[in-house]
Design a protein around this motif. Structure first.
Motif, PDB file in Angstrom:
ATOM      1  N   ASP A 295       0.793  -1.214  -0.074  1.00  0.00           N
ATOM      2  CA  ASP A 295       0.012  -0.185  -0.099  1.00  0.00           C
ATOM      3  C   ASP A 295       0.927   1.135   0.041  1.00  0.00           C
ATOM      4  O   ASP A 295       0.439   2.480  -0.525  1.00  0.00           O
ATOM      5  N   LEU A 296       1.926   1.366   0.317  1.00  0.00           N
ATOM      6  CA  LEU A 296       2.806   2.434   0.572  1.00  0.00           C
ATOM      7  C   LEU A 296       3.075   3.092  -0.799  1.00  0.00           C
ATOM      8  O   LEU A 296       3.069   4.176  -0.915  1.00  0.00           O
ATOM      9  N   PRO A 297       3.574   2.262  -1.974  1.00  0.00           N
ATOM     10  CA  PRO A 297       3.724   3.081  -3.157  1.00  0.00           C
ATOM     11  C   PRO A 297       2.294   3.632  -3.557  1.00  0.00           C
ATOM     12  O   PRO A 297       2.359   4.521  -4.244  1.00  0.00           O
ATOM     13  N   THR A 298       1.180   3.078  -3.328  1.00  0.00           N
ATOM     14  CA  THR A 298       0.016   3.732  -3.723  1.00  0.00           C
ATOM     15  C   THR A 298      -0.367   4.922  -3.092  1.00  0.00           C
ATOM     16  O   THR A 298      -0.805   5.991  -3.587  1.00  0.00           O
ATOM     17  N   LEU A 299      -0.132   4.933  -1.624  1.00  0.00           N
ATOM     18  CA  LEU A 299      -0.242   6.067  -0.938  1.00  0.00           C
ATOM     19  C   LEU A 299       0.729   7.211  -1.366  1.00  0.00           C
ATOM     20  O   LEU A 299       0.199   8.307  -1.508  1.00  0.00           O
ATOM     21  N   TYR A 300       1.951   6.781  -1.805  1.00  0.00           N
ATOM     22  CA  TYR A 300       3.091   7.941  -2.264  1.00  0.00           C
ATOM     23  C   TYR A 300       2.342   8.485  -3.684  1.00  0.00           C
ATOM     24  O   TYR A 300       2.408   9.755  -3.675  1.00  0.00           O
ATOM     25  N   SER A 301       1.661   7.686  -4.414  1.00  0.00           N
ATOM     26  CA  SER A 301       1.248   8.162  -5.796  1.00  0.00           C
ATOM     27  C   SER A 301       0.125   9.065  -5.519  1.00  0.00           C
ATOM     28  O   SER A 301      -0.037  10.016  -6.297  1.00  0.00           O
ATOM     29  N   ILE A 302      -0.720   8.536  -4.651  1.00  0.00           N
ATOM     30  CA  ILE A 302      -2.037   9.594  -4.219  1.00  0.00           C
ATOM     31  C   ILE A 302      -1.443  10.876  -3.886  1.00  0.00           C
ATOM     32  O   ILE A 302      -1.956  12.037  -4.256  1.00  0.00           O
ATOM     33  N   LEU A 303      -0.225  10.893  -3.233  1.00  0.00           N
ATOM     34  CA  LEU A 303       0.268  12.197  -2.444  1.00  0.00           C
ATOM     35  C   LEU A 303       0.955  12.930  -3.599  1.00  0.00           C
ATOM     36  O   LEU A 303       0.775  14.295  -3.396  1.00  0.00           O
ATOM     37  N   GLU A 304       1.461  12.244  -4.351  1.00  0.00           N
ATOM     38  CA  GLU A 304       2.156  13.142  -5.592  1.00  0.00           C
ATOM     39  C   GLU A 304       1.035  13.696  -6.431  1.00  0.00           C
ATOM     40  O   GLU A 304       0.921  14.861  -6.736  1.00  0.00           O
ATOM     41  N   GLN A 305      -0.259  12.974  -6.706  1.00  0.00           N
ATOM     42  CA  GLN A 305      -1.090  13.674  -7.381  1.00  0.00           C
ATOM     43  C   GLN A 305      -1.891  14.757  -6.644  1.00  0.00           C
ATOM     44  O   GLN A 305      -2.200  15.898  -7.267  1.00  0.00           O
TER      45      GLN A 305
END
Length: 175
Positions: free
Chosen positions: A160-170
């Motif tokens: 889930d950590l890469p997904t969270l990071y990607s959401i934060l980038e967006q």
């Protein structure tokens, strides 16, 4: 005399609790709570992670035309009798620190195997927390939306950590 002492102690406790609550607010929450304003709040959903909705919030004081943006996490917790929404607001200037923390957890922390119980966490002004802990040879990751509420945890896997990071980038692009 005892009643007077009890009342004074009670008032001191209430004032201390109120001061602690105010000090644990994000700048965006303080901005949006100002008196004498006509506040507009616009919510732009950025993503979902484990049923936790992540949105960018635009606060606009329509009288002075001043603006501020923030990131909002919302998570519904169901109990046997009701549903409660837990939430956290992070200021725009806290997002980079959160993203760096997630990267460090991903790249340097969860790949280790400490000999002892270990905790790693990031905390925002408002009490939002993310981190992980090692117990019995396994890392567990989490988001904790409200500092003093044990029911506000969102449990994450290392995937889930890469997904969270990607959401934060967006979200950063929309702020």
């Amino acid at each position: 005399m005892k009643k007077l002492l009890f009342i004074l102690l009670s008032m001191t406790t209430l004032v201390s609790a109120q001061t602690a609550k105010e000090s644990e607010q994000s700048n965006a929450e303080k901005f949006s709570a100002k008196s004498g304003t006509l506040m507009q709040k616009e919510f732009i959903e950025v993503g979902n992670l484990k049923k936790c909705k992540i949105s960018v919030v635009y606060f606009t004081d329509l009288i002075s035309n001043t603006k501020q943006s923030a990131l909002k996490f919302e998570y519904e917790v169901a109990s046997s009798y009701s549903t409660d929404t837990k939430s956290a607001i992070l200021d725009k200037d806290e997002i980079d620190g959160l993203m760096k923390s997630i990267k460090i957890i991903q790249d340097k922390v969860i790949i280790t195997t400490p000999a002892n119980y270990t905790e790693v966490n990031y905390r925002s002004r408002s009490g939002f927390e993310t981190g992980c802990y090692m117990s019995k040879g396994t890392w567990s990751s989490y988001l904790k939306l409200e500092r003093f509420d044990s029911k506000s945890y969102v449990w994450l896997t290392k995937e889930d950590l890469p997904t969270l990071y990607s959401i934060l980038e967006q979200a950063k692009l929309k702020m």
